[in-house]
Design an enzyme around this catalytic site. Structure first.
Site, PDB file in Angstrom:
ATOM      1  CG  ASP A 487      -2.141  -0.761   1.088  1.00 26.23           C
ATOM      2  OD1 ASP A 487      -2.657  -0.806  -0.036  1.00 26.23           O
ATOM      3  OD2 ASP A 487      -2.612  -1.340   2.079  1.00 26.23           O
TER       4      ASP A 487
HETATM    5  C1  BGC Z   1       0.523   1.346   6.213  1.00 27.94           C
HETATM    6  C2  BGC Z   1       0.191   0.106   5.441  1.00 27.94           C
HETATM    7  C3  BGC Z   1      -1.294  -0.031   5.318  1.00 27.94           C
HETATM    8  C4  BGC Z   1      -1.912   1.246   4.791  1.00 27.94           C
HETATM    9  C5  BGC Z   1      -3.418   1.070   4.734  1.00 27.94           C
HETATM   10  C6  BGC Z   1      -0.173   2.553   5.633  1.00 27.94           C
HETATM   11  O1  BGC Z   1       0.080   3.673   6.405  1.00 27.94           O
HETATM   12  O2  BGC Z   1       1.928   1.522   6.247  1.00 27.94           O
HETATM   13  O3  BGC Z   1       0.744  -1.030   6.075  1.00 27.94           O
HETATM   14  O4  BGC Z   1      -1.619  -1.075   4.479  1.00 27.94           O
HETATM   15  O5  BGC Z   1      -1.547   2.341   5.575  1.00 27.94           O
HETATM   16  O6  BGC Z   1      -4.167   2.144   4.839  1.00 27.94           O
HETATM   17  C1  NOJ Z   2      -1.421  -3.683   5.530  1.00 32.00           C
HETATM   18  C2  NOJ Z   2      -2.613  -3.813   4.672  1.00 32.00           C
HETATM   19  O1  NOJ Z   2      -3.710  -4.222   5.441  1.00 32.00           O
HETATM   20  C3  NOJ Z   2      -2.381  -4.783   3.539  1.00 32.00           C
HETATM   21  O2  NOJ Z   2      -3.493  -4.803   2.696  1.00 32.00           O
HETATM   22  C4  NOJ Z   2      -1.136  -4.417   2.789  1.00 32.00           C
HETATM   23  O3  NOJ Z   2      -0.941  -5.398   1.812  1.00 32.00           O
HETATM   24  C5  NOJ Z   2       0.052  -4.321   3.706  1.00 32.00           C
HETATM   25  N1  NOJ Z   2      -0.234  -3.418   4.774  1.00 32.00           N
HETATM   26  C6  NOJ Z   2       1.311  -3.861   2.995  1.00 32.00           C
HETATM   27  O4  NOJ Z   2       1.255  -2.517   2.676  1.00 32.00           O
END
Ligand code: BGC
Ligand code: NOJ
Length: 813
Positions: A487
């Site tokens: 993400d």
């Molecule tokens: C985080 C990710 C997460 C994303 C979802 C980010 O700030 O680092 O792990 O999946 O937010 O909203």
């Molecule tokens: C947390 C999110 O829930 C997941 O969808 C994503 O793949 C990982 N972070 C990596 O960014």
């Protein structure tokens, strides 16, 4: 250093000192009524949706970190001293403190000046309430007179509004008190048909429902005035902050014990029967009173607890293994499976790190969660799949999230995460392999929840696949959209404005940036979909999926290989990401793990080279970091990933979710030693001895462990709600132990460490119990099988109709 120990026989983790580095929590409830509870009784409850039906109030990121919960105070009526058996909120120096977190319950207690007290908290099956079984024993030589004060703080339902809209909320709070039961009914007069209640089994000497009256001015939960004085004020909340508190007086002879049962519950009335008498503003309690009366009986509460235990015995009996490694056994047989239930229920919505207001159920996340959950409750997995499919868009894309209460896609976040659609294929495939229930493919599901747009689930899968084919970039790789699995790799975002969401800001057209990760996922999804199409009697379509999948495999070799490892992506300018040519972020874990997992490069050595590069560049003693070198500055073209300081989160943290991709990849190249070694590095139980470094719970996975670039290398963060749970369960059970549901039966293909002489397992699969005995007779992974003494061709077993149990002998040479 440890803060407790495992009690495997009881399936509990026993915390023996209250001042754990972080709150160590547990989940209560597994159907509709849920709670989270810390080892000092902090936390809150909600019905279905942590944002829209919050029952009790909780303030996140508090000081101390965890404050507010399901509290009980004891007051010695002679000395006037008062304390909390759960340590918080009074934090007295009690003896014998322990918190036992078990399967759907937690028991917390201690002894203070000869008075032992503990509370077992749990949610009975099929009920929308929680039970607190509070037991107090007088171990003194003399009689004791005590007051017991309970206390919870009600949330005014919508947790977001509750935490922000004070000009209104300070005037809306309403309660009723009847027969000692406290009913919270804010907004019941108008558009809500639900209320909460808090009851206790012994007749209270008093109560409080107004927070200010209970606590007193300028006081906190550690020193409530009512408790200090030894007298509830019988306050009735009008506006401000409604709470629920009972005062019960007890006299205990030496050695005597007493129990009080408390109930905290949620109840709905039909809209036309809300009030009693009709036309009044008084809650109609006709249907709730029998529920309250039932569970206030200690014997009924106990019976409900026994039922919950039996339920978990059943669930955890689906797979039981005995291997040479106790950490493997403990995680597979107990805690990892248990965590998979929590992630299935919560997705990423409510934990001590997810506040329950921001994130609904994620499309990508929930599909992946099925990998670790489907065997536990296929019927609920089926329902989830159809709910997810209903939030798919006609384009084949998907809303990134949906709200569990409405089951509708979340507009604030929207879609365009171009990996999303393929996870539906992966989730459905896992369901089919586990259950053999092909009827799900004919189940109609709408697009974007629009009535009239229903199509069979199978068509949803077809559209998922096509979505990528219609969105290929300059190299023939899939366009990334807002982001893929990572993400934080935001290649079309280019955000330089404070406060913008990296996930939803899109400043570039998105016609250039491509993802090698989605390409790998597409290769895998294509193979799975081909297998499904073939079995659906569509051989031409199946062949086409295989062709497309193979074509993409070729594109990856041509444009997605960097010489010693797989590239990660191309940015908006067509520049490589995850390449030796880059200054930072030269190699990423995602594509090494996932491309090999998808079978790319297994024949010609690319897979092995990619894995060698992981070992050389990414593997650390605490797990495999996400990329290297870490980004030391903010890169406008990369987005959020470079916003984290080096070593944290996606910027070179050990992101535990994708370590299992490498673990599975190692099994694909036949390296059981490497697979189990990587597995053990992040296994929370195996890290218990360094709890002071790891800091999060040693019984569940955390999303992240700080990487070697971080000052706190080895420190875990964000425990519980992470795809790590499902993926590790899947990796250890299906790929290392190799007990793998397949379309045609149960495949058994272990890739275990060389030093293991074998292992035993019991697996319930499609109604049959498979007793599996694996014996190593040579150093390799070649499998010979026999079932009930008869040799089996290949590595798949399937019991005959009518059989309920079979024995499978597996020889590895
Ligand atoms: C985080 C990710 C997460 C994303 C979802 C980010 O700030 O680092 O792990 O999946 O937010 O909203
Ligand atoms: C947390 C999110 O829930 C997941 O969808 C994503 O793949 C990982 N972070 C990596 O960014």
């Amino acid at each position: 250093m440890q803060f407790g120990h495992f009690d495997d026989a009881n399936r509990e983790y026993v915390i023996t000192r209250p001042d754990t580095p972080l709150p160590w929590i547990n989940y209560l409830g597994c159907q509709a009524y849920f709670g989270i509870i810390s080892n000092t009784a902090g936390g809150y409850s909600f019905y279905r949706d942590a944002r829209l039906r919050r029952i009790t109030r909780y303030r996140y990121n508090n000081v101390p970190f965890d404050f507010g919960g399901r509290y009980i105070y004891l007051r010695d009526e002679e000395s006037g001293e008062f304390w909390s058996p759960s340590w918080q909120p009074t934090r007295h120096d009690a003896q014998d403190y322990s918190c036992r977190h078990g399967m759907g319950y937690s028991t917390i207690g201690s002894t203070f000046r000869g008075i032992a007290a503990s509370t077992r908290y749990f949610v009975p099956l099929d009920e929308n309430l929680e039970i607190w079984q509070f037991t107090v024993t007088n171990h003194r030589q003399t009689p004791a007179t005590l007051s017991v004060f309970s206390c919870i703080e009600f949330c005014l339902w919508d947790a977001q509004d509750d935490a922000t809209n004070f000009q209104r909320n300070f005037s809306t709070g309403q309660v009723e008190i009847e027969d000692g039961v406290i009913y919270h009914k804010t907004e019941y007069r108008e558009r809500r048909d639900h209320f909460a209640y808090f009851a206790c089994s012994l007749a209270p000497a008093g109560f409080d429902t107004q927070r200010e009256a209970f606590l007193g001015p300028y006081r906190g939960w550690d020193k409530p005035l009512a408790v200090e004085r030894g007298a509830s004020t019988n306050s009735v909340a009008h506006g401000w902050s409604p709470i629920g508190s009972h005062q019960v007086k007890l006299a205990l002879q030496p050695g005597e014990s007493r129990q009080i049962v408390y109930l905290l519950g949620y109840h709905e009335n039909p809209r036309d029967q809300k009030f009693d008498p009709p036309g009044s503003q008084t809650i109609n309690k006709k249907t709730v009173k029998p529920v309250i009366a039932k569970y206030l009986q200690p014997s009924q509460a106990e019976a409900a607890f026994d039922k919950l235990r039996a339920y978990w015995d059943g669930l955890l009996g689906i797979l039981d293994v005995k291997t040479p490694d106790p950490h493997t056994d403990r995680m597979v047989n107990i805690w990892n499976a248990y965590q998979c239930m929590a992630t299935f229920n919560m997705s990423r919505s409510a934990s001590f790190y997810e506040p329950g207001i921001g994130r609904g159920l994620g499309f990508r996340d929930s599909n992946q969660d099925l990998l670790g959950f489907v065997q536990m409750d296929p019927a609920r997995a089926r329902e989830r799949i159809l709910d997810l499919a209903a939030t798919q868009l006609p384009s084949g894309g998907a809303y990134h999230q949906y709200q569990p209460l409405t089951k509708r896609g979340n507009n604030d976040v929207g879609g365009n995460f171009n990996d999303d659609p393929h996870w539906l294929i992966i989730g459905v495939s896992a369901y089919l392999k586990e259950t053999g229930d092909w009827s799900i493919l004919d189940e109609p599901a709408p697009y974007d929840n629009e009535t009239g747009s229903e199509q069979p689930l199978y068509e949803h899968l077809q559209r998922s696949f096509r979505y990528t084919l219609e969105r290929l970039g300059p190299h023939g790789l899939p366009l990334i959209g807002r982001a893929d699995w990572n993400d934080c790799l935001n290649l079309n975002c280019f955000s330089d404005t404070p406060g913008q969401s990296f996930q939803t800001t899109t400043n570039k057209e998105g016609k250039v940036a491509e993802s090698v990760f989605i390409a790998g996922l597409f290769v895998l999804a294509g193979k799975e979909l081909a297998a499904i199409a073939q079995r659906r009697g569509l051989p031409a379509e199946a062949a086409n999926y295989l062709t497309e999948s193979a074509k993409m495999d070729g594109v990856i070799r041509q444009h997605g290989w960097d010489g010693e490892w797989f590239l990660r992506a191309y940015d908006n300018f067509g520049h490589k990401i995850g390449s030796k040519e880059c200054k930072e972020g030269q190699i990423f874990i995602e594509t090494q793990g996932f491309c090999v997992l998808a079978g790319i490069g297994l024949e010609d050595g690319l897979a092995q080279r990619a894995l060698d590069s992981v070992r050389a560049r990414l593997a650390t003693k605490h797990g495999i970091v996400l990329q290297q070198p870490a980004f030391s500055e903010y890169y406008l073209n990369l987005g959020e990933i470079s916003s984290y300081p080096p070593g944290y989160k996606e910027n070179a943290g050990i992101f535990c979710h994708n370590n299992p991709w490498v673990i599975i990849a190692e099994t694909q190249v036949g390296n059981g030693d490497a697979a189990h070694d990587y597995y053990s590095r992040i296994n929370p139980s195996a890290r218990e001895a360094i709890s002071d470094v790891h800091r999060c719970e040693p019984y569940v996975y955390s999303q992240m462990i700080a990487g070697r670039d971080a000052p706190s290398f080895g420190e875990a963060k964000n425990s519980w709600l992470t795809g790590t749970a499902a993926w590790n369960y899947y990796a250890i059970t299906q790929w290392i132990l190799g007990i793998r549901p397949a379309f045609e039966g149960l495949q058994i293909a272990p890739v275990i460490p060389q030093s293991w002489p074998g292992f035993d397992a019991t697996r319930k699969f499609r109604g049959v119990t498979y007793r599996i005995h694996v014996k190593r007779e040579g150093p390799g992974n070649r499998v010979a099988l026999s079932m009930d003494g008869k040799p089996v061709q290949g590595d798949i077993v399937l019991a005959s109709k009518g059989q309920t149990a079979v024995s499978v002998e597996v020889t590895l040479t």
